[in-house]
Enzyme design. Structure first.
Site, PDB file in Angstrom:
ATOM      1  N   TYR A  32       0.832  -1.205   0.000  1.00 30.49           N
ATOM      2  CA  TYR A  32       0.000   0.000   0.000  1.00 30.49           C
ATOM      3  C   TYR A  32       0.858   1.243   0.000  1.00 30.49           C
ATOM      4  O   TYR A  32       2.072   1.191   0.203  1.00 30.49           O
ATOM      5  CB  TYR A  32      -0.966   0.001   1.195  1.00 30.49           C
ATOM      6  N   LYS A 147       6.481  -1.827   1.961  1.00 25.83           N
ATOM      7  CA  LYS A 147       5.300  -1.249   2.601  1.00 25.83           C
ATOM      8  C   LYS A 147       4.114  -2.185   2.418  1.00 25.83           C
ATOM      9  O   LYS A 147       3.279  -1.999   1.535  1.00 25.83           O
ATOM     10  CB  LYS A 147       5.020   0.149   2.029  1.00 25.83           C
ATOM     11  N   GLU A 179      12.578   3.249  14.048  1.00 27.57           N
ATOM     12  CA  GLU A 179      11.645   4.277  13.579  1.00 27.57           C
ATOM     13  C   GLU A 179      10.427   4.293  14.485  1.00 27.57           C
ATOM     14  O   GLU A 179      10.349   3.533  15.457  1.00 27.57           O
ATOM     15  CB  GLU A 179      11.257   4.021  12.117  1.00 27.57           C
ATOM     16  N   LEU A 204      11.232   1.754   7.012  1.00 28.30           N
ATOM     17  CA  LEU A 204      10.604   2.160   5.757  1.00 28.30           C
ATOM     18  C   LEU A 204      11.289   3.457   5.304  1.00 28.30           C
ATOM     19  O   LEU A 204      11.419   4.401   6.087  1.00 28.30           O
ATOM     20  CB  LEU A 204       9.106   2.403   5.945  1.00 28.30           C
TER      21      LEU A 204
HETATM   22  N1  PMP Z   1       7.905   4.173   8.785  1.00 27.90           N
HETATM   23  C1  PMP Z   1       6.782   3.452   8.900  1.00 27.90           C
HETATM   24  C2  PMP Z   1       6.819   2.161   9.625  1.00 27.90           C
HETATM   25  C3  PMP Z   1       5.582   3.927   8.325  1.00 27.90           C
HETATM   26  O1  PMP Z   1       4.453   3.204   8.422  1.00 27.90           O
HETATM   27  C4  PMP Z   1       5.567   5.185   7.671  1.00 27.90           C
HETATM   28  C5  PMP Z   1       4.299   5.769   7.125  1.00 27.90           C
HETATM   29  N2  PMP Z   1       3.661   4.996   6.196  1.00 27.90           N
HETATM   30  C6  PMP Z   1       6.777   5.899   7.581  1.00 27.90           C
HETATM   31  C7  PMP Z   1       7.925   5.359   8.150  1.00 27.90           C
HETATM   32  C8  PMP Z   1       6.840   7.230   6.881  1.00 27.90           C
HETATM   33  O2  PMP Z   1       6.791   7.072   5.484  1.00 27.90           O
HETATM   34  P1  PMP Z   1       6.181   8.231   4.565  1.00 27.90           P
HETATM   35  O3  PMP Z   1       6.923   9.465   4.903  1.00 27.90           O
HETATM   36  O4  PMP Z   1       6.471   7.763   3.191  1.00 27.90           O
HETATM   37  O5  PMP Z   1       4.736   8.312   4.886  1.00 27.90           O
END
Ligand code: PMP
Length: 284
Positions: A32, A147, A179, A204
């Site tokens: 996603y 993701k 994170e 991520l």
């Molecule tokens: N880490 C994780 C585990 C996440 O779920 C997300 C948000 N989807 C992020 C980092 C941040 O990613 P983004 O800036 O692309 O939303």
């Protein structure tokens, strides 16, 4: 009623139905993305599409829709649901097949769904955005760079945070912060350097992370992409998170310890402001 997209059709959400044998449901065999919408336009859309394709590739999941179609569907849903500020989610599963761990034939059509959520970003005060986080062991699998919709540990972590009276959790693996449960995590050192975990299979690679680090570079701030432990985080001058759903949000407490003076910090506030301005200028 909210309109959603399912496999080529726009439908009221109550009419969108998928099979109990969808591999997204049975095996979490689905990826996603979530894209923020500001002033009715998509933020960092190219980055989200590129990461969607990377996730699909890592899972060897066939997918034939092109970027122009995906953009058109995102825009149509924003319009149908009158989203001025909010989010568009896209989920792509490997499709429907009788239960089998082995991937089905490559010709199996994907299940593709998109839906929107209204959310106000731009007018929130720093105090409203301030997050108190708890520290939890990172018990996710080791492909956090993909993701997928397998978000159960993140969901458990957020529930544990809520039970503890906090807003969210930061995750630690082998003594170092990876994170947030759904965001990238940052600290600002006494010397004013921004520290965030280096990109690997353990985090991520945030689309907001990349854009915000670019804003920090433009401001001439020092960046350190490396691991940091909880003691360093608690002693930091400032802490914050980034994600498409929170943009840049200050972290004011870690496991009950106030960060800096316990108030949202200036670096996060400045980065949020610049990121919002850039995003508005480049939204499509
Ligand atoms: N880490 C994780 C585990 C996440 O779920 C997300 C948000 N989807 C992020 C980092 C941040 O990613 P983004 O800036 O692309 O939303």
């Amino acid at each position: 009623m909210r309109q959603v997209y399912l496999n080529g059709q726009y439908l009221p959400e109550t009419e969108a139905k998928i099979s109990i044998f969808d591999r997204g449901f049975v095996f979490a065999d689905a990826v996603y993305e979530v894209t923020a919408v500001l002033d009715g336009k998509l933020i960092d859309f190219a980055g989200h599409l590129a990461r969607l394709r990377r996730s699909l590739g890592e899972l060897d999941m066939p997918f034939s829709m092109d970027d122009a179609d995906l953009l058109a569907i995102h825009r149509r849903l924003v319009e149908l649901n009158q989203i001025d500020e909010g989010l568009v989610y896209i989920q792509v599963s490997r499709g429907v097949a009788d239960r089998d761990f082995i991937f089905p034939d490559r010709a199996t059509p994907n299940t593709v769904v998109l839906y929107t959520q209204k959310k106000h970003f731009s007018t929130r005060s720093a105090a409203e955005l301030a997050q108190r986080v708890i520290i939890l062991e990172d018990q996710r699998w080791q492909r956090c760079d993909i993701k997928t919709v397998q978000l159960l540990y993140s969901s458990m972590a957020k529930n544990q945070a809520k039970k503890a009276g906090a807003d969210d959790a930061w995750l630690v693996r082998d003594g170092l912060v990876t994170e947030g449960s759904s965001s990238n995590a940052y600290i600002v050192t006494a010397e004013g350097a921004i520290v965030t975990r280096d990109v690997s299979n353990l985090i991520l690679n945030g689309i907001t992370r990349r854009a915000v680090l670019e804003c920090a570079r433009e401001l001439g701030l020092t960046l350190e992409e490396r691991g940091f432990d909880v003691a360093e985080a608690k002693a930091a001058k400032e802490a914050f998170i980034t994600s498409a759903t929170t943009l840049v949000s200050p972290v004011v407490q870690i496991d009950g310890v106030a960060i800096g003076d316990g108030k949202p910090g200036p670096v996060a506030a400045r980065l949020r402001e610049i990121y919002l301005a850039h995003s508005r200028a480049e939204a499509i």
